[in-house]
Design an enzyme around this catalytic site. Structure first.
Site, PDB file in Angstrom:
ATOM      1  CD  GLU A 184      12.380 -17.628  26.577  1.00  0.00           C
ATOM      2  OE1 GLU A 184      13.100 -16.702  26.981  1.00  0.00           O
ATOM      3  OE2 GLU A 184      12.703 -18.817  26.646  1.00  0.00           O
ATOM      4  CB  CYS A 190      10.183 -23.908  18.398  1.00  0.00           C
ATOM      5  SG  CYS A 190      10.125 -24.924  19.869  1.00  0.00           S
ATOM      6  CB  CYS A 217       6.374 -27.501  31.547  1.00  0.00           C
ATOM      7  SG  CYS A 217       5.967 -29.179  31.014  1.00  0.00           S
ATOM      8  CB  CYS A 261      11.857 -33.037  31.631  1.00  0.00           C
ATOM      9  SG  CYS A 261      10.294 -33.684  31.001  1.00  0.00           S
ATOM     10  CB  CYS A 270      13.501 -29.398  30.272  1.00  0.00           C
ATOM     11  SG  CYS A 270      12.455 -28.099  29.622  1.00  0.00           S
ATOM     12  CG  LEU A 321      12.882 -43.528  23.667  1.00  0.00           C
ATOM     13  CD1 LEU A 321      11.507 -44.009  24.057  1.00  0.00           C
ATOM     14  CD2 LEU A 321      13.262 -44.104  22.309  1.00  0.00           C
ATOM     15  CB  CYS A 347      16.467 -28.950  22.363  1.00  0.00           C
ATOM     16  SG  CYS A 347      15.603 -30.282  23.165  1.00  0.00           S
TER      17      CYS A 347
END
Ligand code: SF4
Length: 348
Positions: A92, A105, A112, A116, A119, A220, A338
């Site tokens: 995407e 983006c 991935c 995380c 996500c 972070l 996000c």
């Protein structure tokens, strides 16, 4: 066949040289102008480069762009593309509206490996790295769409490498794509207009100086290693103090910006002690601090904090001398915000 978009100017020149095509460097520059300045799709014709070069490229390279499978538009003007490459893998790409112009983006991997926990992409695992050509073509497709459908906002878009994947985990291909984005013969995009986001993949971060002078955004998400490791498992291998020391060593040449991104997850990293410790580690650093409200996805275990709690977190930082902005969520109605990118695979 190799995609024409996978070549740098140097490798394309060498490619033409292997067959003794006349004036290989000039031909490579013409091909670059055709693809990236004029943004034409398809091979060149006689008169633009030699017949020998045309014939050789026809046998050895593909000029196809990736396929656009779907385009979804959000009510806030965010646009999400589902793009398919020649092996059937999909990613995407998102056009994000800003005053005056858009940012694209871009994804750098199919899935991935970083997993995380906030996500959606991370739930997919890594399927494969994208090639530099696959990274570039997402930008070309998004810009072309903008020119057709939002011509008044079609100025050359900015780039954020914040889509699916950890860009520094695919260092060589990302580096090649960046060189074409900024090159004089390529897209001539200013380095200040490109931001690479990383979860803190240290082997790539240590090589950041090899890239053009682009901006960096560090995820972070917690000032404490124990909590950061829950949110970004990569932190167990590359703890925060090593990441921050490496970030500190990146030169600020060319007005490069460093952004610190902090996704706010209710009850996990938005307590008063989190804000106080965050202020301690960021005090004196030059970067911009963005607080990002957590965006939900199917199966997510986290909650987004209330507006009041986010404002309170921001207020504590501010009282300790740290200016942070709360980012407006864009595209959440089409799962383009996000942490929400993951095309829904059958059975996923
Ligand atoms: S936040 Fe970035 S690095 Fe982490 S899993 Fe998602 S895509 Fe990968």
């Amino acid at each position: 066949m190799e995609s024409i978009y996978n070549f740098t100017l140097e490798t394309l020149t060498q490619h033409l040289q292997t067959q003794d095509c006349p004036h290989p460097k000039t031909a490579a520059i013409r091909i670059f102008h055709h693809l990236y300045r004029e943004r034409k799709v398809g091979p060149l014709t006689e008169g633009q480069i030699s017949k020998k070069a045309i014939n050789y490229l026809a046998k050895s390279t593909s000029f196809d762009l990736a396929k656009t499978i779907s385009v979804q538009e959000s009510k806030d003007f965010t646009v999400k593309f589902l793009i398919e490459f020649c092996d059937g893998e999909r990613v995407e790409t998102v056009l994000i509206p800003f005053p005056g112009r858009y940012a694209v983006c871009i994804s750098t991997q199919v899935g991935c490996a970083m997993r995380c926990s906030f996500c959606f992409t991370g739930t997919q695992g890594l399927k494969r790295h994208l090639t530099s050509g696959e990274i570039l073509t997402q930008y070309l497709i998004a810009w072309e769409w903008l020119e057709c459908y939002r011509p008044r906002k079609a100025a050359q878009p900015k780039i954020v490498l914040m889509g699916q994947g950890e860009p520094l985990h695919n260092f060589e291909e990302v580096k090649k794509a960046l060189l074409i984005f900024v090159s004089e013969q390529g897209m001539q995009l200013g380095t200040r207009r490109i931001t690479l986001s990383t979860a803190g993949y240290l082997p790539g971060l240590k090589r950041f100086g090899e890239l053009p002078l682009i901006n960096i955004a560090l995820s972070l998400h917690s000032p404490f290693n124990s909590i950061r490791s829950q949110i970004i498992p990569l932190n167990k291998s590359y703890p925060l103090e090593d990441i921050l020391a490496t970030i500190d060593s990146i030169p600020f040449k060319g007005n490069r910006a460093i952004n610190f991104e902090y996704v706010l997850i209710d009850g996990l990293n938005n307590r008063e002690e989190d804000a106080r410790e965050l202020a301690k580690i960021l005090l004196g650093k030059k970067g911009i601090i963005n607080l990002i409200p957590f965006n939900g996805f199917p199966g997510a275990v986290y909650e987004r904090p209330s507006e009041e709690r986010m404002a309170a977190f921001q207020g504590i930082l501010s009282s300790l001398g740290i200016h942070a902005t709360i980012r407006t969520t864009k595209g959440s109605d089409i799962f383009a915000a996000c942490g929400q990118l993951k095309h829904l695979l059958e059975g996923s």
